[in-house]
Design a protein around this motif. Sequence first.
Motif, mmCIF file in Angstrom:
data_model
loop_
_atom_site.group_PDB
_atom_site.id
_atom_site.type_symbol
_atom_site.label_atom_id
_atom_site.label_comp_id
_atom_site.label_asym_id
_atom_site.label_seq_id
_atom_site.Cartn_x
_atom_site.Cartn_y
_atom_site.Cartn_z
ATOM 1 N N THR A 138 -47.512 92.365 74.557
ATOM 2 C CA THR A 138 -48.662 92.855 75.651
ATOM 3 C C THR A 138 -49.626 93.730 75.088
ATOM 4 O O THR A 138 -49.356 94.106 73.919
ATOM 5 C CB THR A 138 -47.821 93.792 76.728
ATOM 6 N N SER A 170 -46.843 84.892 87.640
ATOM 7 C CA SER A 170 -45.935 85.327 86.759
ATOM 8 C C SER A 170 -44.656 84.602 86.935
ATOM 9 O O SER A 170 -43.362 85.234 86.919
ATOM 10 C CB SER A 170 -45.640 86.786 87.588
ATOM 11 N N SER A 175 -50.421 96.903 75.891
ATOM 12 C CA SER A 175 -49.811 98.170 75.732
ATOM 13 C C SER A 175 -48.899 98.461 74.461
ATOM 14 O O SER A 175 -48.990 99.233 73.823
ATOM 15 C CB SER A 175 -48.967 98.616 77.009
ATOM 16 N N LYS A 176 -48.390 97.138 73.738
ATOM 17 C CA LYS A 176 -47.344 97.129 72.843
ATOM 18 C C LYS A 176 -48.299 97.142 71.545
ATOM 19 O O LYS A 176 -47.966 97.851 70.663
ATOM 20 C CB LYS A 176 -46.534 96.014 72.752
ATOM 21 N N HIS A 203 -49.769 85.505 79.744
ATOM 22 C CA HIS A 203 -49.310 86.495 80.617
ATOM 23 C C HIS A 203 -49.190 87.905 80.187
ATOM 24 O O HIS A 203 -49.478 88.832 80.978
ATOM 25 C CB HIS A 203 -47.978 86.246 81.164
ATOM 26 N N GLY A 204 -48.751 88.053 78.916
ATOM 27 C CA GLY A 204 -48.734 89.539 78.457
ATOM 28 C C GLY A 204 -49.856 89.977 77.843
ATOM 29 O O GLY A 204 -50.042 91.260 77.947
ATOM 30 N N LEU A 205 -50.867 88.992 77.318
ATOM 31 C CA LEU A 205 -52.115 89.649 76.444
ATOM 32 C C LEU A 205 -53.193 89.227 77.286
ATOM 33 O O LEU A 205 -54.279 89.769 76.977
ATOM 34 C CB LEU A 205 -51.995 89.030 75.168
ATOM 35 N N LYS A 260 -54.207 91.451 84.911
ATOM 36 C CA LYS A 260 -53.127 91.104 84.768
ATOM 37 C C LYS A 260 -52.170 91.264 86.095
ATOM 38 O O LYS A 260 -51.445 90.182 86.133
ATOM 39 C CB LYS A 260 -52.483 92.135 83.749
#
Length: 476
Positions: free
Chosen positions: A184, A133, A186-187, A145-147, A128
């Motif tokens: 993401t 970005s 983490s979420k 970008h997030g996953l 990541k």
Amino acid sequence: MSSEKQTIIILGAGPAGLMLAFKLLQRAELNIELIIIEKRNHPGGIAASFQQEGIWLDYGSHRLHPSTPEHILNDIKNIIGPSLLKRVRNGRIRLQGHYLKFPLQPLDCLVHLPVSFIFGIFRDILKKPFRPSGPALSFADQLLHGLGPTICEKFYFPYAKKLWGCPPDQIDVEQARKRVSAGTVSKIVKKMLSFLPGVNSSEANVFYYPEEGIGQISEKLAAKVTDMDGQIIYDTTVTGITMEKSRGFSISVKKHNDVHKQLKADFIFSTIPVTRIVSLLASKRSCPALTAAESLTHRNMVFFYLLMECDQWQVVDAHYFPETDYIFSRISEGKNYNGTLTPRGKTIICCEIPCQHDDEIWLADDEKLKRLVLADMKKGAIPAKNLVKVFSKRQTNVYPVYTIGYSKKLRVIEQYLSKIPTLISLGRQGLFTHDNIHHTMMMADRAAHCLGINGQWDVDKWEEFCNEFSNYVVVD
């Protein structure tokens, strides 16, 4: 109280229109005559219910989430009473040849996901910091970008193509924000942990559901509205709206028996598709708002029902199928929503099949749909049991499609409607948005507080509320 009675007409008797009527009629200081016009012969819109073989059925999967604002939930509880049940969620997602519990749970994912999928996620996490970005321009950009590629290419991208009929790189970035609450890794992990016992006390794994289907909310609201001297005119289609030179509107309507009438209104609230309200208002084909409205699109849905001779088909309330290998996006069993096994010896499941208007699926007869659905159920290791019969129902304008550039077209429409201060478009359809039932009811509640005693509309307050609505994220 205003000395002069005003006529308020609400277009659409779905949850938003009915809650708005209920809230307006509660305001004793308003001197109003309130009329709801509904094209169907019953309230509820796509959130209606119906009975078949003694079983209550919805148009697909609906539920009232625990994130419903407390005062809205209390209104519903007071109107429905003990028929509003509190249920524990029990869903599954088919992914990579395996079923995962939904809402997702950490241990279940580790046990059932292929090792290659799990390693792919960890690889994406490590990579990541090295991914581009720049500003995200599309649904694909935002989620990649997030996953990372693994979750996107195996789950979100095929699901997006199935639901909205567009490649993910042609879908606007706003779709990701409105429909993907955990954007993401983490979420996602945080959300999964919230469902573990003792981690979160917010009742995240429960939902509310009426005994007689989600449509019981609208049925009870409709009864309440008529008890409060509101009027609901069913089987009636609006064919035109003309702004009067003095004030107010003349609304042309047609009953299903071809009887035409003219209704007068001082104020209109519209919960019908915003694209439709523009076409009813705009008299010139060259009107920019009409051009913009005609270029916005919706996704339709075929609801395909299977009646089987068994008490219960599965213990799961809803199965989700993000992969394009399956014709349906979700299968739900009504008995598992209200928790009843009666009537004994039969159950009905509903398969949701996204499609375009007039495409092969939309035009298919039940025999063809049966062959396709049964083949995919067998492929998904959930075959039908003792099938007796099938039937289908169709709904237009189920999902707004956010292709790149849609927001510019929507702004043209919003600017056009803003010049008509006594006509307000709201609700899921009226704002061209993805929302849950509790969101649309909250919009109705807010709108009812923006109308002044003498019919003045509080533009500033409504703009503030619309900014609030824009931050709503769909709860799955």
